[in-house]
Design a protein around this motif. Structure first.
Motif, PDB file in Angstrom:
ATOM      1  N   SER A  44      38.041 -21.190   7.556  1.00 37.48           N
ATOM      2  CA  SER A  44      37.977 -20.955   6.108  1.00 37.48           C
ATOM      3  C   SER A  44      38.289 -19.494   5.767  1.00 37.48           C
ATOM      4  N   ARG A  45      37.918 -18.575   6.641  1.00 38.09           N
ATOM      5  CA  ARG A  45      38.287 -17.174   6.439  1.00 38.09           C
ATOM      6  C   ARG A  45      39.805 -17.013   6.499  1.00 38.09           C
ATOM      7  N   ARG A  46      40.422 -17.636   7.496  1.00 40.18           N
ATOM      8  CA  ARG A  46      41.879 -17.519   7.648  1.00 40.18           C
ATOM      9  C   ARG A  46      42.617 -18.171   6.485  1.00 40.18           C
ATOM     10  N   ALA A  47      42.101 -19.309   5.995  1.00 38.05           N
ATOM     11  CA  ALA A  47      42.752 -20.032   4.903  1.00 38.05           C
ATOM     12  C   ALA A  47      42.361 -19.473   3.538  1.00 38.05           C
ATOM     13  N   ALA A  48      41.409 -18.565   3.505  1.00 39.15           N
ATOM     14  CA  ALA A  48      40.898 -18.008   2.247  1.00 39.15           C
ATOM     15  C   ALA A  48      40.461 -19.121   1.299  1.00 39.15           C
ATOM     16  N   GLY A  49      39.740 -20.082   1.838  1.00 38.91           N
ATOM     17  CA  GLY A  49      39.257 -21.183   1.011  1.00 38.91           C
ATOM     18  C   GLY A  49      38.727 -22.338   1.841  1.00 38.91           C
ATOM     19  N   ARG A  50      38.662 -23.485   1.202  1.00 43.50           N
ATOM     20  CA  ARG A  50      38.102 -24.687   1.821  1.00 43.50           C
ATOM     21  C   ARG A  50      38.971 -25.216   2.956  1.00 43.50           C
ATOM     22  N   VAL A  51      38.292 -25.777   3.958  1.00 43.00           N
ATOM     23  CA  VAL A  51      38.971 -26.411   5.084  1.00 43.00           C
ATOM     24  C   VAL A  51      38.199 -27.661   5.484  1.00 43.00           C
ATOM     25  N   ALA A  52      38.861 -28.528   6.241  1.00 42.52           N
ATOM     26  CA  ALA A  52      38.202 -29.712   6.788  1.00 42.52           C
ATOM     27  C   ALA A  52      38.613 -29.882   8.241  1.00 42.52           C
ATOM     28  N   THR A  53      37.667 -30.280   9.067  1.00 37.09           N
ATOM     29  CA  THR A  53      37.973 -30.611  10.453  1.00 37.09           C
ATOM     30  C   THR A  53      38.727 -31.936  10.451  1.00 37.09           C
ATOM     31  N   VAL A  54      39.892 -31.978  11.088  1.00 38.73           N
ATOM     32  CA  VAL A  54      40.662 -33.223  11.137  1.00 38.73           C
ATOM     33  C   VAL A  54      40.812 -33.771  12.549  1.00 38.73           C
ATOM     34  N   ALA A  55      40.565 -32.929  13.563  1.00 42.81           N
ATOM     35  CA  ALA A  55      40.687 -33.419  14.938  1.00 42.81           C
ATOM     36  C   ALA A  55      39.920 -32.517  15.897  1.00 42.81           C
ATOM     37  N   ILE A  56      39.421 -33.135  16.933  1.00 41.07           N
ATOM     38  CA  ILE A  56      38.922 -32.403  18.093  1.00 41.07           C
ATOM     39  C   ILE A  56      39.961 -32.690  19.166  1.00 41.07           C
ATOM     40  N   ASP A  57      40.807 -31.708  19.415  1.00 44.32           N
ATOM     41  CA  ASP A  57      41.940 -31.899  20.314  1.00 44.32           C
ATOM     42  C   ASP A  57      41.546 -31.827  21.782  1.00 44.32           C
ATOM     43  N   ALA A  58      40.491 -31.077  22.073  1.00 40.41           N
ATOM     44  CA  ALA A  58      40.000 -30.949  23.441  1.00 40.41           C
ATOM     45  C   ALA A  58      38.524 -30.585  23.390  1.00 40.41           C
ATOM     46  N   MET A  59      37.778 -31.089  24.355  1.00 39.64           N
ATOM     47  CA  MET A  59      36.345 -30.801  24.419  1.00 39.64           C
ATOM     48  C   MET A  59      35.929 -30.939  25.874  1.00 39.64           C
ATOM     49  N   THR A  60      35.333 -29.877  26.421  1.00 34.82           N
ATOM     50  CA  THR A  60      34.892 -29.915  27.803  1.00 34.82           C
ATOM     51  C   THR A  60      33.451 -29.420  27.883  1.00 34.82           C
ATOM     52  N   PHE A  61      32.595 -30.240  28.457  1.00 39.34           N
ATOM     53  CA  PHE A  61      31.223 -29.836  28.745  1.00 39.34           C
ATOM     54  C   PHE A  61      31.222 -29.334  30.184  1.00 39.34           C
ATOM     55  N   ILE A  62      30.985 -28.038  30.365  1.00 34.33           N
ATOM     56  CA  ILE A  62      31.095 -27.412  31.680  1.00 34.33           C
ATOM     57  C   ILE A  62      29.747 -27.382  32.391  1.00 34.33           C
ATOM     58  N   GLU A  63      28.720 -26.954  31.681  1.00 32.71           N
ATOM     59  CA  GLU A  63      27.355 -26.851  32.211  1.00 32.71           C
ATOM     60  C   GLU A  63      26.393 -27.345  31.137  1.00 32.71           C
ATOM     61  N   PRO A  64      25.243 -27.871  31.523  1.00 32.28           N
ATOM     62  CA  PRO A  64      24.273 -28.283  30.498  1.00 32.28           C
ATOM     63  C   PRO A  64      23.650 -27.074  29.802  1.00 32.28           C
ATOM     64  N   ILE A  65      23.223 -27.294  28.572  1.00 33.80           N
ATOM     65  CA  ILE A  65      22.470 -26.286  27.824  1.00 33.80           C
ATOM     66  C   ILE A  65      20.995 -26.638  27.965  1.00 33.80           C
ATOM     67  N   HIS A  66      20.184 -25.639  28.290  1.00 33.34           N
ATOM     68  CA  HIS A  66      18.746 -25.852  28.480  1.00 33.34           C
ATOM     69  C   HIS A  66      17.980 -25.453  27.226  1.00 33.34           C
ATOM     70  N   LEU A  67      16.746 -25.885  27.156  1.00 33.20           N
ATOM     71  CA  LEU A  67      15.910 -25.674  25.978  1.00 33.20           C
ATOM     72  C   LEU A  67      15.778 -24.207  25.590  1.00 33.20           C
ATOM     73  N   ARG A  68      15.582 -23.325  26.501  1.00 28.28           N
ATOM     74  CA  ARG A  68      15.354 -21.914  26.158  1.00 28.28           C
ATOM     75  C   ARG A  68      16.628 -21.066  26.146  1.00 28.28           C
ATOM     76  N   ASP A  69      17.786 -21.697  26.247  1.00 23.03           N
ATOM     77  CA  ASP A  69      19.049 -20.960  26.191  1.00 23.03           C
ATOM     78  C   ASP A  69      19.315 -20.471  24.773  1.00 23.03           C
ATOM     79  N   LEU A  70      19.823 -19.265  24.664  1.00 19.15           N
ATOM     80  CA  LEU A  70      20.345 -18.752  23.398  1.00 19.15           C
ATOM     81  C   LEU A  70      21.850 -18.894  23.509  1.00 19.15           C
ATOM     82  N   ILE A  71      22.443 -19.705  22.624  1.00 25.65           N
ATOM     83  CA  ILE A  71      23.885 -19.900  22.737  1.00 25.65           C
ATOM     84  C   ILE A  71      24.624 -19.032  21.736  1.00 25.65           C
TER      85      ILE A  71
END
Length: 131
Positions: A44-71
């Protein structure tokens, strides 16, 4: 993106007890929503306005996230078309009170710039402010 030590995260958040799945790790859907929020901010910053997610082109889960992790969620524009943008996202977890950093997830999302009628518009033509 991990070789850029001076970069700033778009979003930092710590998952809570309600975000845990049956295996004791954080739900994939929870981290996916954090990635979408961060990528949407960048798009939205780059477009200087509204945007919508239209696709997730790639997604990889590499390691699990634990309860006390700060992401930390990092996002940057990878490519810009006429009305769409590709955003690369990386999630890094801080563990052991910040002593350890682990890349846990990465993905590529596509966003479309929207006009006031929620129709695609050129990225480089800012959305006029609402009155």
């Amino acid at each position: 993106m991990t070789d850029q030590p001076s970069r700033a995260p778009i979003l930092r958040v710590m998952p809570g007890p309600t975000d845990i799945n049956a295996n004791g790790h954080i739900f994939g859907g929870w981290v996916l929503s954090q990635m979408d929020i961060a990528a949407g901010i960048v798009a939205s910053r780059r477009a200087a306005g509204r945007v919508a997610t239209v696709a997730i082109d790639a997604m990889t889960f590499i390691e699990p996230i634990h309860l006390r992790d700060l992401i930390s969620v990092y996002a940057c524009i990878e490519k810009v078309g006429k009305s769409s943008m590709t955003v690369k996202i990386e999630v890094v977890a801080e563990r052991d009170l910040g002593a350890t950093q682990v890349k846990v997830t990465e993905g590529v999302f596509t966003f479309v710039a929207l006009d006031a009628n929620h129709r695609p518009r050129p990225v480089d033509q800012p959305d006029p402010p609402s009155s």
